[in-house]
Design an enzyme around this catalytic site. Structure first.
Site, mmCIF file in Angstrom:
data_model
loop_
_atom_site.group_PDB
_atom_site.id
_atom_site.type_symbol
_atom_site.label_atom_id
_atom_site.label_comp_id
_atom_site.label_asym_id
_atom_site.label_seq_id
_atom_site.Cartn_x
_atom_site.Cartn_y
_atom_site.Cartn_z
ATOM 1 N N GLU A 411 -3.261 30.196 33.523
ATOM 2 C CA GLU A 411 -4.054 29.071 33.011
ATOM 3 C C GLU A 411 -4.895 29.453 31.793
ATOM 4 O O GLU A 411 -6.112 29.336 31.800
ATOM 5 C CB GLU A 411 -4.972 28.535 34.127
ATOM 6 C CG GLU A 411 -4.227 27.818 35.229
ATOM 7 C CD GLU A 411 -3.764 26.413 34.854
ATOM 8 O OE1 GLU A 411 -3.873 26.035 33.672
ATOM 9 O OE2 GLU A 411 -3.284 25.710 35.757
ATOM 10 N N GLU A 490 2.921 28.616 41.758
ATOM 11 C CA GLU A 490 1.986 28.125 42.772
ATOM 12 C C GLU A 490 2.544 26.810 43.306
ATOM 13 O O GLU A 490 3.018 25.975 42.545
ATOM 14 C CB GLU A 490 0.589 27.871 42.175
ATOM 15 C CG GLU A 490 -0.083 29.144 41.681
ATOM 16 C CD GLU A 490 -1.430 28.892 40.986
ATOM 17 O OE1 GLU A 490 -2.065 27.859 41.237
ATOM 18 O OE2 GLU A 490 -1.815 29.762 40.177
HETATM 19 C C1 IPT Z 1 -4.475 26.540 39.888
HETATM 20 C C2 IPT Z 1 -4.902 27.928 39.550
HETATM 21 O O1 IPT Z 1 -3.893 28.594 38.855
HETATM 22 C C3 IPT Z 1 -5.267 28.728 40.747
HETATM 23 O O2 IPT Z 1 -5.938 29.881 40.312
HETATM 24 C C4 IPT Z 1 -6.124 27.935 41.676
HETATM 25 O O3 IPT Z 1 -7.301 27.613 41.013
HETATM 26 C C5 IPT Z 1 -5.431 26.670 42.047
HETATM 27 O O4 IPT Z 1 -5.161 25.923 40.913
HETATM 28 C C6 IPT Z 1 -6.267 25.782 42.928
HETATM 29 O O5 IPT Z 1 -6.776 26.394 44.034
HETATM 30 S S1 IPT Z 1 -4.765 25.592 38.453
HETATM 31 C C7 IPT Z 1 -4.883 23.940 38.906
HETATM 32 C C8 IPT Z 1 -5.351 23.118 37.741
HETATM 33 C C9 IPT Z 1 -3.603 23.424 39.363
#
Ligand code: IPT
Length: 952
Positions: A411, A490
């Site tokens: 990010e 993710e």
């Molecule tokens: C995403 C991040 O990459 C991760 O570090 C964590 O913050 C997650 O979200 C949420 O828990 S970024 C998000 C804008 C999808």
């Protein structure tokens, strides 16, 4: 102090090299240091002098975060997700910059001091530090989760020395470390003095590959003397010639499933370095990501370094147990979000077997809300810092076979500095591809990666010729992205109760080979153990430490709770990704081995109703059909278990399970026992149930909102303009589902039966639900629930509540279990006989929320201590659906008011909920809402129960 706001990464640190195990003299400086904390960076620097008197200072251990010591005397942890906890004013940071000064007397033994050179190594300091040895300044460095070494030869001597370090919580580097986690300053990893003997080994890289059964080592050794490579198990002992590969002959390959390692040494006359080699070849062929020629499917977890007492301070025993737990739950991959872990973690990954995406310490997420204006990722002033970070990342860990992909960070928008990092990695290591999710158009990375796309979008990525544009891509760029392997860096945000739909994502992997699985967000809750003023312990999250800005419990989004307890979501994950598919077909079971490279000879197949099932070893990708001679009227459950103990689980550990449903007989007619009075009424309402005070049934449409119910799902925003800007929970509260009132419409007695009709509605609402309850003297009750037309929303549940004495404190049931289950999270649930205490039936989510629903219950016995009090048998509705149950010490309304488990009020009542239906879980805290098929629309439902005394 200008250095604090200097975007350049360091002054005086040595070039990065591997973290090596060597026999050269070394001295750990871990242990107690003298410590002083100042609120700003302006305290005098005289403390670096040898003669300085630190008698008035405190002791602080190294490694540690100072905010986790001193009970608040050194400040408190701060949690933010995307927000910077200081003004966005790069590269400057506030004058309020907590600064820790450290001092330590070091007695340097002669063998170490006698080395040609001595380096002082820091494995992790947050966020920037300055070092002196015996009053001589040796340098500064930033890059919190990266290693830095300084040449201290000129300042160090045998005998007494003083090492002094000044650590600033905030620095220019903080702008590059805006990861979603606690801000935890201090020297939090090891500090070591390392002797560099004349003729020693500066660095080693043993690149390995595996082709057609043979291994190759390509050694790169930095040394001023002849070097010998030894691999005893392969009878290799030869002098290393620069650039010449060593053919080691036949080897067993390394994989996450069979992590074969070979001990190796690299020596000169002066020094020996010990490594463990794993032979594997990583390659991208078309849209396939292959290791040793076979496609890899990631069943991964995003892993942060977090511990409730130590923060990011590494504890090897805890980490090993954590990784063993991952293996027991069928996790095969780790993304080291969002920075390199302690170097030993990679040794454990090599040894236990994980595919690792090793990520650089980089995130500038807080610039997103400025439209990425001023983002360091595209600013030449920060280029050196970006390159330094990725060099330190790759160089430190390059020897690990488990690392199959390098990741530039997380990010951080996009820009020339990220492209430059990628170019550097490509030039340095042709053997591993480069990942960075933010490169949407695929200009400089090798894999296509996304976070939190819905199932539908993920499927479109796996499909060719889709007209759906890909995020941030022109059609041409989208077409290019589709030529690459895809992974979800993710997905399945595991915050609170959830996530739902794991099985839908997994299903895609088997239908679209371009899709390589993904990494759940995330492995653990980051709770920090703290306590109330009156001493009750709890796991704190954002806002519990007086932060000025914070992001609440968004840091509690793990598959494992802060106290190491696996959540039901993790059990679901284990079932969904199990490496064997067992399909019942008539009198047979077909078993597919879905593994990457291991056959099934490590497993035994066991029928729970009888004994072993003879299954020949199935090669990876193979399949066998085995006859099972079992009674179709009985539930048949087959487990694949470990035939022998491994490093991560005992013999008998269940790896995969499948269940064949029984053809269930209709519920037998009630046996009416004479003299037993199931129900007693006053004024047409239940007052006693089977001899004990009880009330109900009362309609309950509310559940304590889960984090997903509260979610706004900002990830969907990009692609879905119709996204509502309120959460499901807001909609429910507005509709008054948490504050329903009742008006008794009628009470009728006919013979032995009692019939009541209630109108249930919320204040200021014309919408209602009619509830008809019919009690029969044979001990049965039938509840008809009929919503008025016009309900605009989904409902969290359709159920009824009975209030029972508080000593009703346990249940045994026949139905789905043992864990809680919800419509889109049911794969871990098996039909069986289970029992649990009322407290065991709930999960202690960091923020209390809906928990404990057991689906499809056939019969339920309520217990009081060891006494079986009452049994409820459920009768399926006309569509064959059975209700589920929840037994809880609290109502949903009470649970919804508590921010932490310890805030739940004391209870003297046990609440039994019988739910005709529950809404799904989804992943909307950060991802898609509940899939339409699992969303609960207001609809008419029937609940039928039969009560009988004692046990079933
Ligand atoms: C995403 C991040 O990459 C991760 O570090 C964590 O913050 C997650 O979200 C949420 O828990 S970024 C998000 C804008 C999808």
């Amino acid at each position: 102090m200008a250095y604090i706001a200097d975007p350049r990464p360091h002054h005086g640190a040595l070039p990065a090299r591997s973290w090596l195990r060597s026999n050269a003299p070394a001295l750990s400086l871990n242990g107690p240091w003298r410590f002083r904390l100042s609120p700003t960076a302006t305290a005098p620097e005289d403390f670096a002098a040898e003669a300085f008197d630190d008698a008035g200072w405190d002791d602080l251990p190294v490694p540690a975060h100072w905010v986790l010591h001193g009970d608040g005397a050194y400040g408190r942890p701060i949690y933010t997700n995307v927000q910077y906890p200081f003004p966005i004013d790069p590269p400057h940071v506030p004058d309020e910059n907590p600064t820790g000064d450290y001092r330590r007397q070091v007695d340097v033994p002669a063998d170490l001091a006698g080395c040609e050179r001595v380096v002082l190594r820091f494995d992790g300091v947050e966020s920037m530090f300055r070092v002196w040895v015996n009053g001589d300044e040796v340098g500064t460095a930033s890059g919190s989760r990266l290693a830095h070494e300084f040449d201290v030869t000129g300042s160090l001597r045998a005998g007494a020395n003083v090492v002094a370090v000044r650590v600033h919580q905030w620095s220019a580097g903080s702008y590059l470390e805006d990861q979603d986690q606690w801000w935890l300053p201090g020297i939090f990893r090891d500090v070591t003095l390392i002797g560099r003997p004349a003729g020693g080994i500066e660095d080693v890289w043993l690149r390995t590959s595996y082709t057609d059964g043979r291994g190759l080592v390509l050694p790169e050794v930095t040394a001023d003397a002849p070097v010998t490579l030894r691999i005893p198990a392969l009878n290799i002992e030869q002098v290393v010639v620069a650039g010449e590969p060593v053919d080691v002959g036949e080897v067993a390959p390394w994989s996450a499933e069979e992590p074969m390692l070979y001990d190796a040494t690299v020596s000169t006359a002066a020094e020996t370095v010990t490594l463990r080699l794993g032979f594997r070849t990583v390659e991208i062929r078309g849209d396939q990501f292959l290791v040793n020629g076979r496609r890899v499917v990631f069943h991964g977890m995003n892993r942060h370094e977090t511990h409730p007492e130590r923060g990011r301070v590494f504890d090897e025993e805890h980490a090993r147990e954590d990784l063993a737990r991952m293996k027991r739950f069928n996790v095969n991959a780790i993304r080291t979000s969002h920075y390199p872990p302690h170097p030993r973690l990679l040794d454990l990954a090599d040894e236990l077997g994980f595919w690792v995406i090793l990520e650089c310490d980089l995130e500038t997420h807080g610039f997103e809300k400025l439209g990425w204006h001023g983002n360091p990722s595209d600013d030449p002033a920060w280029r050196e810092a970006y390159l330094d970070r990725v060099e330190r990342t790759v160089e430190r860990d390059k020897n690990h076979p488990s690392i199959v992909i390098w990741s530039l960070g997380n990010e951080s928008g996009t820009g020339a500095n990220l492209a430059a990092m990628s170019a550097w990695v490509h030039a340095r290591d042709a053997g591993r591809p480069v990942h960075y999710e933010g490169d949407y158009t695929g200009d400089y990375t090798d894999l296509y990666s996304r976070m939190y796309p819905p199932v539908t979008e993920t499927e479109q990525i796996g499909t060719d010729g889709s007209r759906t544009p890909l995020l941030g891509c022109t059609p041409a760029q989208g077409a290019r992205q589709r030529t690459k392997p895809f992974l979800l860096c993710e997905y399945a945000h595991a915050m609170g109760n959830g996530p739902g739909a794991l099985d839908q994502y997994e299903d895609l992997v088997h239908r679209h080979p371009r899709l390589h699985g993904g990494f759940v967000w995330e492995w653990r809750d980051h709770g920090i153990r703290t306590s109330t003023p009156d001493g009750r312990p709890f796991y704190g999250y954002g806002g519990d430490f007086g932060e000025v800005v914070h992001d609440g419990n968004f840091v509690m989004d793990g598959m494992v709770l802060s106290d190491d307890v696996p959540t039901p979501g993790l059990h679901e994950f284990k079932a969904v990704v199990q490496p064997l598919r067992l399909t019942f077909d008539g009198a047979d079971v077909v078993i597919d081995n879905l593994r990457h490279s291991a056959d099934t000879s490590d497993l035994r197949f066991v029928r729970r109703d009888s004994s072993a099932l003879a299954v020949p070893p199935i090669p990876p990708g193979g399949s066998v059909r085995v006859a099972v001679d079992a009674d179709p009227a009985a539930w048949l459950t087959i487990d694949a278990v470990l035939a022998a103990a491994t490093a991560w689980a005992p013999e008998g550990h269940v790896v995969a399970t499948a269940q064949r449903p029984a053809s269930e007989a209709p519920v037998a007619p009630a046996r009416v026992s004479s003299g037993w009075r199931p129900f007693e009424f006053e004024n047409g309402s239940l007052v006693r149930l089977a001899g004990r005070p009880a009330t109900g049934p009362r309609l309950e449409l509310f559940r304590a909102p889960t984090d997903n119910d509260e979610g706004l799902s900002d990830r969907i925003e990009d692609s879905d303009e119709s996204r509502p800007d309120v959460s499901s929970a807001d909609v429910w509260r507005r509709a008054g589902l948490d504050r329903l009132t009742t008006r008794r419409v009628s009470v009728e007695r006919s013979g032995d039966a009692l019939r009541t009709v209630d109108r249930v509605a919320a204040a200021d609402s014309a919408l209602s639900v009619l509830m008809e309850t019919i009690w029969s003297a044979d001990g049965s009750v039938r509840v008809e629930i009929l919503p008025s037309s016009g309900w605009p929303t989904v409902w969290p549940r359709i159920g009824v509540r009975f209030d029972l004495p508080g000593d009703v404190d346990g249940a045994s049931w026949f139905g789905l279990g043992p864990h809680e289950s919800y419509p889109d999270s049911m794969r871990a649930a098996q039909v069986g006989h289970y029992r649990a205490t009322i407290d065991e039936l709930s999960v202690a989510y960091a923020r209390p929320q809906e928990t404990g629903h057991r689906s499809q219950v056939r019969s339920l016995t309520l217990t009081s201590g060891d006494d079986a009090w009452l049994t409820l048998t459920t009768i399926p509705d006309t569509r064959g659906r059975r209700p589920g149950f929840t037994l809880s010490r609290h109502t949903p309304q009470q649970i919804a008011r508590a921010a932490h488990p310890h805030e739940l009020p004391p209870s003297t009542t046990s609440y039994l909920f019988i739910d005709a239906a529950q809404h799904g879980l989804g992943s909307r805290a950060c991802g898609p809402d509940v899939w339409p098929g699992f969303a609960l629309r207001p609809e008419a439902r029937t609940i039928r129960l039969r009560f009988s005394p004692g046990a079933a």
